[in-house]
Design a protein around this motif. Structure first.
Motif, PDB file in Angstrom:
ATOM      1  N   UNK A   1     -21.139   9.050 -16.585  1.00 58.82           N
ATOM      2  CA  UNK A   1     -22.563   9.329 -16.799  1.00 58.82           C
ATOM      3  C   UNK A   1     -23.446   8.200 -16.267  1.00 58.82           C
ATOM      4  N   UNK A   2     -22.973   6.973 -16.353  1.00 58.34           N
ATOM      5  CA  UNK A   2     -23.738   5.829 -15.872  1.00 58.34           C
ATOM      6  C   UNK A   2     -23.770   5.799 -14.343  1.00 58.34           C
ATOM      7  N   UNK A   3     -22.650   6.107 -13.693  1.00 56.34           N
ATOM      8  CA  UNK A   3     -22.548   5.990 -12.237  1.00 56.34           C
ATOM      9  C   UNK A   3     -22.882   7.286 -11.496  1.00 56.34           C
ATOM     10  N   UNK A   4     -22.985   8.387 -12.186  1.00 58.43           N
ATOM     11  CA  UNK A   4     -23.409   9.676 -11.617  1.00 58.43           C
ATOM     12  C   UNK A   4     -22.542  10.130 -10.436  1.00 58.43           C
ATOM     13  N   UNK A   5     -21.264  10.360 -10.682  1.00 54.66           N
ATOM     14  CA  UNK A   5     -20.416  10.986  -9.671  1.00 54.66           C
ATOM     15  C   UNK A   5     -19.675  12.145 -10.327  1.00 54.66           C
ATOM     16  N   UNK A   6     -19.260  13.106  -9.500  1.00 58.60           N
ATOM     17  CA  UNK A   6     -18.566  14.285 -10.008  1.00 58.60           C
ATOM     18  C   UNK A   6     -17.085  13.981 -10.177  1.00 58.60           C
ATOM     19  N   UNK A   7     -16.526  14.463 -11.276  1.00 61.10           N
ATOM     20  CA  UNK A   7     -15.119  14.254 -11.582  1.00 61.10           C
ATOM     21  C   UNK A   7     -14.402  15.594 -11.432  1.00 61.10           C
ATOM     22  N   UNK A   8     -13.341  15.600 -10.632  1.00 60.75           N
ATOM     23  CA  UNK A   8     -12.538  16.803 -10.432  1.00 60.75           C
ATOM     24  C   UNK A   8     -11.099  16.449 -10.786  1.00 60.75           C
ATOM     25  N   UNK A   9     -10.459  17.272 -11.602  1.00 60.42           N
ATOM     26  CA  UNK A   9      -9.072  17.030 -11.981  1.00 60.42           C
ATOM     27  C   UNK A   9      -8.164  18.032 -11.292  1.00 60.42           C
TER      28      UNK A   9
END
Length: 175
Positions: free
Chosen positions: A76-84
């Motif tokens: 949330x702080x760095x604002x990147x999308x997480x894909x698993x």
């Protein structure tokens, strides 16, 4: 000496980063390794693909991933999308699995351990000299050269990597 490592690879250029630790990675150590990787690359990607790891992922609820508290705060702080990745899916995990093998069998094999900081410094030199400086076996391109065009698409990283504090956990001991 048993060492643990965090590896990250850029998708297009195949530019690699590796960070070593003497203890198994906790969520805070994984966040620190991410910050070191972002500093190394000079930015952060818009999307990062992960294996389903308990350090980052608390649980899965019918396709919804519940991240661990520290990692969720970092995302949330760095604002990147997480894909698993899906479990046991070699197509999505192949790039990083090859990097892990490359580090184990090309960098670590036969190396004499002096200190953790020395190992991390040697790894950065090895990355620039060998892993990112020589042509990639699949693409036949030099990762450092291809990364110059890929770097334009990274979002700027303005944070600073801070080593997590090792604190003693409190336990209740019964008689």
């Amino acid at each position: 000496i048993k060492v643990y490592f965090f590896a990250m690879v850029m998708s297009r250029s195949r530019k690699k980063y590796v960070y070593f630790s003497l203890s198994p990675f906790t969520t805070d150590m994984a966040v620190y390794a991410h910050e070191k990787a972002f500093e190394y690359y000079g930015g952060k990607p818009k999307r990062i693909i992960y294996d389903q790891d308990a350090v980052l992922l608390h649980s899965e609820n019918m396709g919804d991933y519940i991240l661990t508290k520290s990692f969720n705060a970092f995302v949330n702080q760095e604002h990147f999308d997480v894909i698993f990745c899906r479990k046991s899916d070699p197509e999505t995990k192949g790039k990083i699995e090859n990097v892990v093998k490359y580090v184990k069998y090309n960098f670590l094999r036969g190396r004499i351990f002096m200190s953790l900081s020395g190992l991390n410094e040697e790894a950065v030199r090895w990355l620039s000299r060998t892993a990112n400086g020589l042509p990639h076996s699949t693409t036949r391109l030099i990762p450092d050269d291809v990364f110059m065009t890929e770097k334009e698409y990274l979002k700027p990283y303005t944070g600073e990597a801070k080593m997590p504090e090792r604190s003693m956990q409190e336990y209740t001991v019964h008689k």
